[in-house]
Design a protein around this motif. Structure first.
Motif, mmCIF file in Angstrom:
data_model
loop_
_atom_site.group_PDB
_atom_site.id
_atom_site.type_symbol
_atom_site.label_atom_id
_atom_site.label_comp_id
_atom_site.label_asym_id
_atom_site.label_seq_id
_atom_site.Cartn_x
_atom_site.Cartn_y
_atom_site.Cartn_z
ATOM 1 N N TRP A 81 8.474 71.533 -17.245
ATOM 2 C CA TRP A 81 7.433 71.956 -16.309
ATOM 3 C C TRP A 81 7.164 70.836 -15.301
ATOM 4 N N ALA A 82 7.198 69.586 -15.773
ATOM 5 C CA ALA A 82 6.977 68.450 -14.867
ATOM 6 C C ALA A 82 8.109 68.323 -13.853
ATOM 7 N N ARG A 83 9.324 68.587 -14.279
ATOM 8 C CA ARG A 83 10.455 68.543 -13.336
ATOM 9 C C ARG A 83 10.256 69.559 -12.215
ATOM 10 N N PHE A 84 9.766 70.731 -12.565
ATOM 11 C CA PHE A 84 9.489 71.745 -11.566
ATOM 12 C C PHE A 84 8.467 71.226 -10.553
ATOM 13 N N GLY A 85 7.401 70.612 -11.045
ATOM 14 C CA GLY A 85 6.393 70.055 -10.152
ATOM 15 C C GLY A 85 6.927 68.922 -9.303
ATOM 16 N N GLN A 86 7.737 68.040 -9.900
ATOM 17 C CA GLN A 86 8.279 66.907 -9.149
ATOM 18 C C GLN A 86 9.241 67.382 -8.059
ATOM 19 N N MET A 87 9.984 68.433 -8.322
ATOM 20 C CA MET A 87 10.861 69.011 -7.305
ATOM 21 C C MET A 87 10.050 69.463 -6.094
ATOM 22 N N MET A 88 8.921 70.118 -6.347
ATOM 23 C CA MET A 88 8.073 70.546 -5.231
ATOM 24 C C MET A 88 7.497 69.338 -4.486
ATOM 25 N N LEU A 89 7.080 68.318 -5.248
ATOM 26 C CA LEU A 89 6.563 67.100 -4.620
ATOM 27 C C LEU A 89 7.627 66.435 -3.753
ATOM 28 N N ASN A 90 8.891 66.536 -4.169
ATOM 29 C CA ASN A 90 10.008 65.933 -3.437
ATOM 30 C C ASN A 90 10.517 66.807 -2.298
ATOM 31 N N GLY A 91 9.764 67.835 -1.945
ATOM 32 C CA GLY A 91 10.165 68.673 -0.830
ATOM 33 C C GLY A 91 11.356 69.556 -1.121
ATOM 34 N N LEU A 105 -0.057 67.091 -22.451
ATOM 35 C CA LEU A 105 -0.419 66.545 -21.142
ATOM 36 C C LEU A 105 0.635 65.552 -20.690
ATOM 37 N N LEU A 106 1.053 65.672 -19.441
ATOM 38 C CA LEU A 106 1.976 64.706 -18.850
ATOM 39 C C LEU A 106 1.485 64.367 -17.449
ATOM 40 N N ILE A 107 1.399 63.073 -17.159
ATOM 41 C CA ILE A 107 1.011 62.604 -15.829
ATOM 42 C C ILE A 107 2.147 61.760 -15.270
ATOM 43 N N MET A 108 2.581 62.111 -14.057
ATOM 44 C CA MET A 108 3.623 61.357 -13.373
ATOM 45 C C MET A 108 3.060 60.753 -12.098
ATOM 46 N N LYS A 109 3.409 59.495 -11.854
ATOM 47 C CA LYS A 109 3.034 58.789 -10.637
ATOM 48 C C LYS A 109 4.307 58.226 -10.002
ATOM 49 N N ASP A 110 4.540 58.582 -8.736
ATOM 50 C CA ASP A 110 5.725 58.072 -8.029
ATOM 51 C C ASP A 110 7.013 58.309 -8.819
ATOM 52 N N GLY A 111 7.098 59.450 -9.477
ATOM 53 C CA GLY A 111 8.303 59.778 -10.224
ATOM 54 C C GLY A 111 8.442 59.090 -11.564
ATOM 55 N N ARG A 112 7.371 58.446 -12.039
ATOM 56 C CA ARG A 112 7.383 57.763 -13.336
ATOM 57 C C ARG A 112 6.376 58.420 -14.272
ATOM 58 N N ILE A 113 6.782 58.590 -15.519
ATOM 59 C CA ILE A 113 5.859 59.141 -16.523
ATOM 60 C C ILE A 113 4.930 58.024 -16.982
ATOM 61 N N VAL A 114 3.639 58.214 -16.737
ATOM 62 C CA VAL A 114 2.669 57.200 -17.174
ATOM 63 C C VAL A 114 1.849 57.697 -18.377
ATOM 64 N N THR A 115 1.853 58.998 -18.614
ATOM 65 C CA THR A 115 1.153 59.564 -19.768
ATOM 66 C C THR A 115 1.955 60.750 -20.295
ATOM 67 N N GLU A 116 2.182 60.784 -21.592
ATOM 68 C CA GLU A 116 2.828 61.935 -22.224
ATOM 69 C C GLU A 116 2.229 62.101 -23.606
ATOM 70 N N ILE A 117 1.480 63.170 -23.800
ATOM 71 C CA ILE A 117 0.711 63.370 -25.025
ATOM 72 C C ILE A 117 0.978 64.765 -25.576
ATOM 73 N N TYR A 118 1.270 64.835 -26.862
ATOM 74 C CA TYR A 118 1.452 66.110 -27.554
ATOM 75 C C TYR A 118 0.412 66.219 -28.660
ATOM 76 N N ARG A 119 -0.171 67.387 -28.799
ATOM 77 C CA ARG A 119 -1.235 67.582 -29.780
ATOM 78 C C ARG A 119 -1.011 68.886 -30.564
ATOM 79 N N ASN A 120 -1.730 69.003 -31.656
ATOM 80 C CA ASN A 120 -1.776 70.244 -32.438
ATOM 81 C C ASN A 120 -0.407 70.677 -32.957
ATOM 82 N N GLY A 121 0.410 69.694 -33.302
ATOM 83 C CA GLY A 121 1.704 70.013 -33.888
ATOM 84 C C GLY A 121 2.809 70.258 -32.886
ATOM 85 N N SER A 122 2.535 70.085 -31.599
ATOM 86 C CA SER A 122 3.577 70.253 -30.591
ATOM 87 C C SER A 122 4.345 68.947 -30.417
ATOM 88 N N ASN A 123 5.507 69.033 -29.772
ATOM 89 C CA ASN A 123 6.299 67.838 -29.487
ATOM 90 C C ASN A 123 7.171 68.090 -28.262
#
Length: 411
Positions: free
Chosen positions: A306-316, A114-132
């Motif tokens: 994946w977050a970069r892809f989303g942020q690009m769309m958010l940035n028009g 899970l990754l949550i970005m606000k105003d272009g800043r990462i506020v949450t980044e969580i890896y589970r089940n052996g992922s990184n």
């Protein structure tokens, strides 16, 4: 070793080559034993058959390069970096008359990362089940939103004259099929009208399940080739019907107009200008030379990319100081083609729109999301391992995503 024992060992060794293939073949479900024979090893076919199952999908969805032939989408150049100001997820969400904490959602909604970005800043980044941070996660149908972006790039490059061009102008192989007379725009909006029910009942496979089996499990056909003989069900443009074959045709279009592979065009027009930090990859429906990228649901990338892809769309359409796709395309892609109904709202150019909200999302099978909310300048990437066909957890996840979007972390 006595002579008698040598005779027994020799006899057993002589039997093995004849017996092992028979025993291995018996491991295959009946649906895989029928039809064209496959060069894919039996054990690999079996694992592909079960990769969506609830007891293995957490692992399978982040190790697809161990199951499939892949084609790399290379990253290159400077990385688009984001400030990281992690905050505890001190918000809750309501679902089914109850309130849950954000932390509870991780397990309740089968979260791998899970990754949550606000105003272009990462506020949450969580890896589970052996992922990184190096793990590359299967996007499933989030790939459709990538393919849409590539169509926008091809339009800007002049490789496609107009979205209102008929697809047979570029793919004459589809003349006489249900796609004859269908425009690129109608395919982008999942309004092609072709007869392809997106139903994956593998015990009683229809056209979609059979195509999945033959193209992805057995690799004996190309996924997009079903479009050559497909029939028409409704008038093009009139009825929304979600179908992966539409996106496979768009991938075929990209291959044709770019003069190269879908992976090469993805690298040049998206992955490099996006400033990604790792290579992505497509799973293939066959070996190099015959196989194609599974452009309808086969892209894999890291959580941050994946977050970069989303942020690009958010940035028009802007990323890392570069124009990736036009602002006009971003606006059009997130505009619902028809009335917004159902939990996901509506559908634009291969993006789901949220009802009564400016938010929209790339959504993939069994819980993959790149959720974008222009109102709160939020991007949420959630990579999951839902049990198959679990609509309840899908609804709970949408409630969580809306709450994450509305969340205002402490400064």
């Amino acid at each position: 070793m006595t002579f008698a024992i040598r005779l027994v060992v020799g006899a057993l060794a002589a039997m093995l080559p004849a017996q092992v293939p028979v025993l291995a073949q018996q491991q295959l479900p009946a649906q895989l034993q029928s039809g064209a024979s496959s060069d894919v090893p039996v054990a690999t076919q079996v694992m592909r058959w079960h990769m969506n199952d609830a007891d293995v999908n957490s692992f399978a969805f982040r190790n697809m390069d161990q199951l499939f032939t892949t084609r790399t989408v290379a990253h290159s150049g400077s990385t688009w970096t984001f400030p990281k100001v992690e905050r505890p997820m001190d918000f809750s969400y309501a679902f089914d008359g109850k309130t849950f904490t954000a932390q509870q959602a991780l397990e309740r909604t089968y979260t791998n990362a899970l990754l949550i970005m606000k105003d272009g800043r990462i506020v949450t980044e969580i890896y589970r089940n052996g992922s990184n941070e190096r793990t590359r996660f299967m996007g499933w149908s989030m790939t459709k939103s990538i393919t849409s972006t590539l169509v926008g790039a091809a339009l800007a490059d002049g490789l496609i004259g107009s979205l209102d061009d008929q697809i047979v102008k570029y793919l004459p192989e589809l003349k006489g099929s249900g796609y004859d007379g269908v425009t690129i725009r109608q395919i982008l909006q999942m309004r092609s009208g072709v007869d392809y029910e997106e139903r994956y009942d593998f015990a009683n496979p229809g056209i979609a399940a059979s195509n999945h089996i033959n193209a992805l499990v057995k690799n004996v056909v190309r996924f997009a080739d079903a479009a050559r003989t497909i029939k028409r069900k409704s008038k093009p443009g009139e009825v929304f019907a979600y179908k992966t074959i539409d996106t496979a045709v768009l991938g075929w279009l990209i291959e044709r107009v770019s003069g190269g592979s879908v992976a090469a065009y993805t690298a040049r027009k998206l992955w490099e200008p996006l400033g990604t930090e790792a290579d992505g990859f497509y799973i293939m429906d066959g070996q190099p030379g015959t196989g194609r990228e599974f452009s309808g649901a086969g892209y894999n990338a890291t959580l941050r990319d994946w977050a970069r892809f989303g942020q690009m769309m958010l940035n028009g359409g802007m990323a890392n100081g570069k124009r990736v796709v036009s602002e006009e395309w971003v606006t059009a892609a997130q505009a619902p083609a028809g009335q917004e109904t159902g939990p996901e709202g509506g559908y634009g150019y291969q993006w789901w729109t949220m009802g009564n909200s400016p938010a929209y999302s790339a959504i993939g099978l069994q819980g993959q999301y790149v959720y974008i909310d222009p109102a709160s300048k939020t991007v949420v990437v959630k990579l999951s391992y839902f049990p198959p066909q679990d609509d309840v957890v899908s609804q709970e996840t949408l409630a969580f995503l809306a709450a994450a979007s509305a969340w205002k972390p402490a400064p």
